[in-house]
Design a protein around this motif. Structure first.
Motif, PDB file in Angstrom:
ATOM      1  N   UNK A  85      -2.842   6.942 -45.681  1.00  0.00           N
ATOM      2  CA  UNK A  85      -4.233   6.626 -46.027  1.00  0.00           C
ATOM      3  C   UNK A  85      -4.802   5.479 -45.200  1.00  0.00           C
ATOM      4  N   UNK A  86      -3.939   4.545 -44.827  1.00  0.00           N
ATOM      5  CA  UNK A  86      -4.382   3.398 -44.041  1.00  0.00           C
ATOM      6  C   UNK A  86      -3.205   2.928 -43.195  1.00  0.00           C
ATOM      7  N   UNK A  87      -3.176   3.368 -41.941  1.00  0.00           N
ATOM      8  CA  UNK A  87      -2.035   3.085 -41.064  1.00  0.00           C
ATOM      9  C   UNK A  87      -1.835   1.584 -40.840  1.00  0.00           C
ATOM     10  N   UNK A  88      -2.913   0.817 -40.818  1.00  0.00           N
ATOM     11  CA  UNK A  88      -2.805  -0.613 -40.522  1.00  0.00           C
ATOM     12  C   UNK A  88      -2.358  -1.436 -41.726  1.00  0.00           C
ATOM     13  N   UNK A  89      -2.918  -1.154 -42.901  1.00  0.00           N
ATOM     14  CA  UNK A  89      -2.670  -2.010 -44.063  1.00  0.00           C
ATOM     15  C   UNK A  89      -1.879  -1.342 -45.178  1.00  0.00           C
ATOM     16  N   UNK A  90      -1.638  -0.039 -45.079  1.00  0.00           N
ATOM     17  CA  UNK A  90      -1.029   0.708 -46.172  1.00  0.00           C
ATOM     18  C   UNK A  90       0.288   0.153 -46.660  1.00  0.00           C
ATOM     19  N   UNK A  91       1.192  -0.156 -45.741  1.00  0.00           N
ATOM     20  CA  UNK A  91       2.506  -0.644 -46.164  1.00  0.00           C
ATOM     21  C   UNK A  91       2.396  -1.987 -46.867  1.00  0.00           C
ATOM     22  N   UNK A  92       1.664  -2.911 -46.278  1.00  0.00           N
ATOM     23  CA  UNK A  92       1.528  -4.248 -46.870  1.00  0.00           C
ATOM     24  C   UNK A  92       0.875  -4.186 -48.255  1.00  0.00           C
ATOM     25  N   UNK A  93      -0.204  -3.408 -48.355  1.00  0.00           N
ATOM     26  CA  UNK A  93      -0.900  -3.304 -49.639  1.00  0.00           C
ATOM     27  C   UNK A  93      -0.033  -2.629 -50.694  1.00  0.00           C
TER      28      UNK A  93
END
Length: 169
Positions: A41-49
């Motif tokens: 869903x969000x390659x940049x922030x997905x993991x951190x969020x």
């Protein structure tokens, strides 16, 4: 005490809506699966969020897996049952969804199983607003609740969505 909550979310993209539904339905308690869909869903922030959310809840299996998920109008509705921290978990889920997909429309309603108490979450811009009420204590107060909190929360929603104890009368 159990808290019952309905998290509503919609997005203009059908593909994103399908991924959002998968986010809650397919992890089966496995953090890696939840994180993987968040990254889709969000390659940049997905993991951190996703990791932040996972660190907030007690159990991915119980706190991020809705009892049911269905659609009404253009919204998916995820029904959660939590313990006494449920309202905090719902707030965290909403903040996660908005940070993951800033153009999502998401909001929530919840109630306790002991008292006629309701909590409501809705974004105004990027700010998440919370309102609480206790219906059925005073008819005049109920009218005030309907004309303020209920009107505010339902504004812009289809008439098919009717949340709140006072709407069930």
């Amino acid at each position: 005490m159990e808290l019952h909550s309905n998290v509503y979310y919609t997005h203009p993209s059908i593909e994103i809506m399908q991924k959002l539904d998968r986010l809650f339905q397919e992890h089966h308690g496995e953090q890696d699966k939840f994180i993987a869909v968040a990254v889709e869903l969000n390659a940049q922030l997905g993991q951190e969020l996703a990791e932040e959310l996972l660190n907030t809840v007690d159990s991915i299996e119980f706190d991020l897996a809705p009892e049911s998920l269905h659609s009404i109008a253009d919204y998916s509705v995820a029904h959660f049952v939590h313990g006494s921290s449920g309202d905090e978990f719902i707030e965290a889920i909403l903040l996660f969804l908005k940070a993951l997909l800033p153009d999502i429309n998401t909001l929530a309603w919840g109630c306790g199983d002991d008292d006629p108490w309701e909590f409501w979450f809705k974004f105004e811009g990027d700010e998440l607003i919370r309102e609480d009420d206790e219906p059925f204590n005073d008819p005049e107060q109920d009218e005030e609740i309907k004309s303020s909190i209920y009107t505010w929360w339902h504004a812009g929603l289809t008439e098919k969505i009717k949340e709140g104890f006072l709407n069930q009368q």
